[in-house]
Design an enzyme around this catalytic site. Structure first.
Site, PDB file in Angstrom:
ATOM      1  N   ARG A  44       0.841  -1.189   0.000  1.00  0.00           N
ATOM      2  CA  ARG A  44       0.000   0.000   0.000  1.00  0.00           C
ATOM      3  C   ARG A  44       0.879   1.243   0.000  1.00  0.00           C
ATOM      4  O   ARG A  44       1.912   1.276   0.688  1.00  0.00           O
ATOM      5  CB  ARG A  44      -0.920   0.036   1.227  1.00  0.00           C
ATOM      6  CG  ARG A  44      -1.978  -1.054   1.239  1.00  0.00           C
ATOM      7  CD  ARG A  44      -3.022  -0.812   0.176  1.00  0.00           C
ATOM      8  NE  ARG A  44      -4.103  -1.796   0.213  1.00  0.00           N
ATOM      9  CZ  ARG A  44      -4.113  -2.934  -0.458  1.00  0.00           C
ATOM     10  NH1 ARG A  44      -3.065  -3.247  -1.238  1.00  0.00           N
ATOM     11  NH2 ARG A  44      -5.136  -3.770  -0.373  1.00  0.00           N
ATOM     12  N   ARG A 104      -6.910  25.002  -7.126  1.00  0.00           N
ATOM     13  CA  ARG A 104      -6.573  23.672  -6.622  1.00  0.00           C
ATOM     14  C   ARG A 104      -6.150  22.788  -7.791  1.00  0.00           C
ATOM     15  O   ARG A 104      -6.924  22.527  -8.708  1.00  0.00           O
ATOM     16  CB  ARG A 104      -7.769  23.056  -5.905  1.00  0.00           C
ATOM     17  CG  ARG A 104      -8.124  23.737  -4.584  1.00  0.00           C
ATOM     18  CD  ARG A 104      -6.953  23.730  -3.623  1.00  0.00           C
ATOM     19  NE  ARG A 104      -7.351  23.999  -2.250  1.00  0.00           N
ATOM     20  CZ  ARG A 104      -6.490  24.243  -1.275  1.00  0.00           C
ATOM     21  NH1 ARG A 104      -5.173  24.277  -1.553  1.00  0.00           N
ATOM     22  NH2 ARG A 104      -6.907  24.471  -0.045  1.00  0.00           N
ATOM     23  N   GLU A 108      -5.207  30.693  10.628  1.00  0.00           N
ATOM     24  CA  GLU A 108      -5.515  30.625   9.203  1.00  0.00           C
ATOM     25  C   GLU A 108      -6.676  31.545   8.825  1.00  0.00           C
ATOM     26  O   GLU A 108      -6.706  32.085   7.717  1.00  0.00           O
ATOM     27  CB  GLU A 108      -5.832  29.184   8.811  1.00  0.00           C
ATOM     28  CG  GLU A 108      -4.644  28.242   8.888  1.00  0.00           C
ATOM     29  CD  GLU A 108      -3.590  28.541   7.833  1.00  0.00           C
ATOM     30  OE1 GLU A 108      -3.951  29.067   6.760  1.00  0.00           O
ATOM     31  OE2 GLU A 108      -2.406  28.267   8.083  1.00  0.00           O
ATOM     32  N   GLU A 130       4.070  31.140   0.019  1.00  0.00           N
ATOM     33  CA  GLU A 130       3.460  29.819  -0.136  1.00  0.00           C
ATOM     34  C   GLU A 130       2.642  29.731  -1.420  1.00  0.00           C
ATOM     35  O   GLU A 130       1.946  28.746  -1.657  1.00  0.00           O
ATOM     36  CB  GLU A 130       2.579  29.488   1.075  1.00  0.00           C
ATOM     37  CG  GLU A 130       3.369  29.350   2.372  1.00  0.00           C
ATOM     38  CD  GLU A 130       2.493  28.938   3.544  1.00  0.00           C
ATOM     39  OE1 GLU A 130       1.305  28.626   3.320  1.00  0.00           O
ATOM     40  OE2 GLU A 130       2.994  28.913   4.684  1.00  0.00           O
ATOM     41  N   GLU A 161       0.061  31.440  -2.314  1.00  0.00           N
ATOM     42  CA  GLU A 161      -1.382  31.518  -2.084  1.00  0.00           C
ATOM     43  C   GLU A 161      -1.985  32.750  -2.757  1.00  0.00           C
ATOM     44  O   GLU A 161      -1.427  33.841  -2.671  1.00  0.00           O
ATOM     45  CB  GLU A 161      -1.677  31.547  -0.586  1.00  0.00           C
ATOM     46  CG  GLU A 161      -1.323  30.253   0.132  1.00  0.00           C
ATOM     47  CD  GLU A 161      -1.622  30.296   1.608  1.00  0.00           C
ATOM     48  OE1 GLU A 161      -1.891  29.229   2.195  1.00  0.00           O
ATOM     49  OE2 GLU A 161      -1.557  31.401   2.198  1.00  0.00           O
TER      50      GLU A 161
END
Length: 216
Positions: free
Chosen positions: A41, A69, A102, A152, A154
């Protein structure tokens, strides 16, 4: 389950980057008794996540976010998804601390009271990551704009929605990311209870935020 129910025969790190990919050779206990033959796995590991649905009971609005995304790159509607604030839990942080951090980084919102919704495996067939999901009280009056950390990569747009509109999107299949879907379907059942509790608290009565609010 005991240690004898699962035997890790071999562990290999195949890739280490933003995520870690491990290949495991293992055996596990069978329902009929005895152990399975060795199986292989692969698991993707990064760490646990805290996610929070931001709600303003005064305006009856939800604050959500929209961002790119990569996993949705082939979606006919495009790879920009309507989501809720979320982030990885770093060593030494609690899930609630991450939810608050966040919310400020991704939506510019300061969270007041929080209600735990649920903790669950994000996708247990391929990762041990668990999501800690909250509802957080905010003032949405100034929510908006573009947020996120440049280092990052974003690029996050804040979206304000009437509570019933956001619930409708989830119920009509327009919200196709796990965290907002779970949060909104829970919120649909608890909407009026939560609103009344938080409005009552705002009027000065000493009522706890979670009183009368069901969690899975």
């Amino acid at each position: 389950m005991s240690e004898s129910d699962l035997e890790i025969i071999e562990r290999e790190i195949c890739y280490q980057g933003f995520y870690r990919l491990e290949r495991l050779r293992l055996r596990h206990r069978l329902f009929a008794g005895g152990m399975s033959a060795p199986i292989v796995r692969e698991v993707i590991e990064k760490g646990d996540v805290a996610a929070v649905l931001l709600y303003d009971p005064q305006r009856d609005e939800l604050v959500m976010i929209e961002q790119f995304r990569i996993g949705a790159r082939d979606d006919p509607r495009g790879p920009w998804l309507l989501e809720i604030v979320a982030g990885l839990i770093e060593p030494g942080e609690t899930p609630e601390q991450v939810a608050r951090r966040e919310a400020f980084e991704e939506a510019g919102c300061t969270v007041g009271e929080v209600i735990p919704i649920s903790t669950f495996y994000t996708s247990p067939a391929k990762t041990s990551q668990r999501t800690h999901l909250f509802l957080g009280r905010v003032d949405s009056s100034a929510a908006g704009g573009i947020h996120g950390l440049a280092d990052e990569g974003e690029d996050i747009r804040v979206v304000r929605l009437a509570a019933e509109e956001a619930i409708g999107l989830a119920e009509q299949g327009q919200t196709d990311s796990t965290w907002p879907l779970v949060a909104l379907l829970w919120f649909a059942r608890q909407h009026q209870t939560v609103r009344q509790r938080w409005l009552t608290v705002n009027q000065g009565e000493t009522v706890t935020a979670t009183e009368g609010v069901a969690t899975p």
